[in-house]
Design an enzyme around this catalytic site. Sequence first.
Site, PDB file in Angstrom:
ATOM      1  N   GLY A   1       0.826  -1.208  -0.143  1.00  0.00           N
ATOM      2  CA  GLY A   1      -0.048   0.030  -0.057  1.00  0.00           C
ATOM      3  C   GLY A   1       0.999   1.169   0.031  1.00  0.00           C
TER       4      GLY A   1
ATOM      5  CG  ASP B   1       0.355  -2.156   7.215  1.00  0.00           C
ATOM      6  OD1 ASP B   1      -0.649  -3.064   7.165  1.00  0.00           O
ATOM      7  OD2 ASP B   1       0.694  -2.040   5.849  1.00  0.00           O
TER       8      ASP B   1
END
Length: 669
Positions: free
Chosen positions: A368, A481
């Site tokens: 991402g 994350d």
Amino acid sequence: MARPGCQERCGNLSIPYPFGIGRGCFRSGLEVTCDHSTGRAYLGGEGSNVWAFEIFLLQGEARVHKHLTWDCYDGNGISNFIRSPIDLHSYQISHTKNKFTAVGCDTIAFIQGENTNSYTSGCVSFCSSEASVDTSGQCTGMGCCQTSIPANLTYFNTTFSTRRSASVLGFNPCSYAFVIETQQFRFDISDLAGYNFAHKYSDGVPLVLNWVAGKESCDEAKKNMSSYACRSKNSECVPSDNGPGYLCNCSSGYGGNPYLEEGCQDIDECAFPEQYLCLGQCTNTIGSYSCISISTVFLLVCIFPLVIECQKRKLVKEKDGFFKQNGGFILLEQMRSRRVETVRVFSKEELENATNNFDKRRELGRGGHGTVYKGIMEDKRTVAIKRSKVCNTNQKDEFVQEIIILSQINHKNVVRLLGCCLEVEVPMLVYEYIPNGTLFQLIHSEGPSISLDDRLRIAIESAEALAYLHSSAFPSIIHGDVKSSNILLDDKHMAKVTDFGASHMLVKNETHFMTVVQGTLGYLDPEYLQERQLTEKSDVYSFGVVILELITRKTAIYSEDSSERKGLASSFVMAMKENKLQDMLDKSIVGVVGMEPALGAISELARKCLSMKGEERPQMTEVVEQLKLIRRTCCQEKLTEYMIQEQKINMQNLVRIILPTLHNTEASP
């Protein structure tokens, strides 16, 4: 130009060969069906629902309409409308010109697809009130969210996991999910009201498809001239920019349709010589033209060195501008004052040479926050180079601070930062290269069984890295994350935590309010999603999902027997409540004798990490101690018992060999 004798148009759309309507009028896979009652052209045979409104030969693209997926609350409950998935074997959804998009509040939307592998992604959009909706026109996660899609996608479907709260129903009863051409979409707050968005795109949203004349390379295609697509003698084969396969273009000086035998015709270039810098007497030739101008030659000889020098100065100025913009001078000053010697500032050319100009074949992975490439430096050292996707010049001080802090992290289970490059628009980071892939690949590939001891060891090493970031770094670092694909394995399968693109630095016991939720679906802390407060306990929740992956070998969002997709965390907690834990665990470790207490203890630890309230979750230091205790009391004891048993067997064998020898020695004269 259609094939001779074939229908040239459908409504307002020209149908150029290799596309065509009817038998013998199209190249395999590029059939078009015309609905004469509406004048609409559909890509594919009878029954196709992909309405095309533009076809581009040179770019290998087609623009089409695709209907929306939506769900709406009508007072009696949620009703949804799921369109059939788009499945195009001869086309690919352009990953450079489209994005997966969701519109709505309290919306979690998923996209599932196929390229070379199964693919699932999604995005989250929340807004607690109409006043909280982002009115900038961008999809920032407040009323609208977007995410990129991968290359070579030939199939996709969209679904929801929507939770409606009473605070938004008055102004936003519906949620929508779709893939759309990025340049054709701008979010407006009016899209949330009633059925406005559905009416706005009643014919579907526009998206761009890629197509190729053939799926092989140019060299391979030319070996079989009977199927070779470039039929004109004045045409040439060009590799597709969008993936494997090739397209055809007319040669320089020719124009027309390269897919037809007489399709490429000579261009009369003397009709517009200024376009070709023809400043003298112009004489047209086949496929080109000639020009005689002494003054032009003299002018070019004089100007050319000046142009080169000007370009060099412009390039240097551009690099200096980016270096300053990205906080390069601040970084150098901080490195000098703090005596940081472990981080090096690389030039753009060094990293381009190391990656063969960022060759796609050097890609280690996409995430991402950017793409990671394998690089070979001049000293033959192998490194991993991360090119980020976004650049925020307002955060250059934080970026510099992050580099300084990461440079001082010295933990065996954290990937080491080696340097950065700041003379480019988006900064690049250089890390040590870890050769054995990700934990995600180890768990979810169809490889040999992994022992519970190895799973616990990897969990402990990963947890120790996070505990170090939370408790030993100053200020504390929240990873943001945590997931199995952000845990790498070195040549000895030691775990190393990586990818700090979503990380934040916090003073101890501080919370961080986020305007945009970052992270990965399936691992996101629900408290973080609702309150937008990022804390150390957000990492604990995500790590709880990693523990589940290790003991179940299921992905964070999974499906069984082609049923609906489920969240691993919620399914696991429910299974524990219903005493169905055995159904969730990996069968290869459930059957091992004596492991039941350990699996129960690990499951209970994971449940605590996955508590809905952050204050009820353990600290990462506590997680480390619990995991070590479980490993000592199960796997290490079993290993010790096994070693003792082996020693007994070896001793018995030794006695059998020595006793007869001693007996014979005593009996001899």
